[in-house]
Design an enzyme around this catalytic site. Structure first.
Site, PDB file in Angstrom:
ATOM      1  N   THR A   1      67.048 -39.704  18.546  1.00 48.38           N
ATOM      2  CA  THR A   1      67.693 -40.634  17.630  1.00 48.38           C
ATOM      3  C   THR A   1      68.184 -39.850  16.440  1.00 48.38           C
ATOM      4  OG1 THR A   1      67.325 -42.551  16.173  1.00 48.38           O
ATOM      5  CG2 THR A   1      65.458 -41.119  16.561  1.00 48.38           C
TER       6      THR A   1
ATOM      7  N   CYS B   1      74.656 -42.531  15.839  1.00 48.88           N
ATOM      8  CA  CYS B   1      73.534 -43.325  16.336  1.00 48.88           C
ATOM      9  C   CYS B   1      73.581 -43.176  17.842  1.00 48.88           C
ATOM     10  CB  CYS B   1      73.665 -44.785  15.918  1.00 48.88           C
ATOM     11  SG  CYS B   1      72.457 -45.870  16.705  1.00 48.88           S
TER      12      CYS B   1
END
Length: 235
Positions: A83, A196
């Site tokens: 992430t 993201c």
């Protein structure tokens, strides 16, 4: 081949992409029945998301450090945080283990420089767009970063958490992202960081007039290159 330790579940939708990309790359390189040697620590993302929403970053850092330590103890020889946002505590995670941590922003910066891009737009969670931990690394590499205005940041953030992390990929949201990319291009962006790891599930290169930097793919491939000791590894 080194064993890759993946800190995932942030969300699992993008973690599954990491696993797919990594194993596909190893198979393409070695052929036959080859696949990557991986260990995965998968969080319950709701618990982490709650820490993010409520500003409990110290607790979140402790959780990430604990995951990395467990992966190293289990035999991981390199750590990958699956992430962008949780690279906020990358320094603390790296300090807690003796094996290297491959930083997603470093992998992205390498790709940006290879393309000769000087100014990029950054899309991601509000934390990634608004806090300095990501942009500072890009700046270190001489890369200028611009982010959307407040209303557009809220839209990008909402789509990530309310849709993408829940496996919902809506055409109307894709159109909103496309319109935003056009707006950022008018502001001088030469490329767009999909900052993201869920955004590449919605937006592909064919949806953008600007070059897209798919951080999921770039990060996963950097892990493969390191694990296989490929000489073109750079991060």
């Amino acid at each position: 081949m080194k064993t890759i330790g993946l800190i995932g579940g942030l969300s699992w939708e993008s973690t599954s992409e990491y696993y797919r990309i990594i194993n596909t790359a190893v198979k393409n390189k070695l052929g036959g029945l080859h696949s990557a040697k991986c260990l995965i620590h998968s969080f319950n993302f709701e618990e982490i998301a709650d820490m993010q929403r409520t500003g409990k970053w110290k607790k979140a850092t402790e959780s990430m450090v604990e995951a990395a330590v467990k992966l190293e103890q289990a035999g991981a020889e390199v750590i990958v945080i699956c992430t962008n946002t949780m690279h906020k505590m990358a320094k603390e995670v790296q300090e807690a283990v003796t094996v290297p941590l491959i930083h997603i922003a470093e992998s992205t910066a390498s790709a940006i420089k290879q393309q000769g891009i000087k100014k990029v737009a950054l899309l991601g969670t509000a934390f990634t767009m608004e806090q300095p931990f990501y942009k500072d690394i890009l700046s270190k590499h001489g890369i200028e970063t611009i982010i959307p205005n407040e209303a557009d940041r809220k839209m990008v953030h909402s789509v990530i958490f309310d849709e993408l992390c829940q496996g919902r990929f809506l055409e109307e949201s894709r159109v909103k992202y496309q319109e935003l990319i056009s707006k950022l291009e008018a502001e001088g962006a030469e490329g767009v960081i999909l900052g993201c790891t869920e955004i590449p599930l919605l937006i592909k290169q064919e949806h953008s007039s600007l070059p897209l930097l798919d951080t999921t793919y770039l990060h996963a491939m950097a892990a493969v290159e390191y694990a296989m000791d490929l000489e073109f590894y750079s991060a």
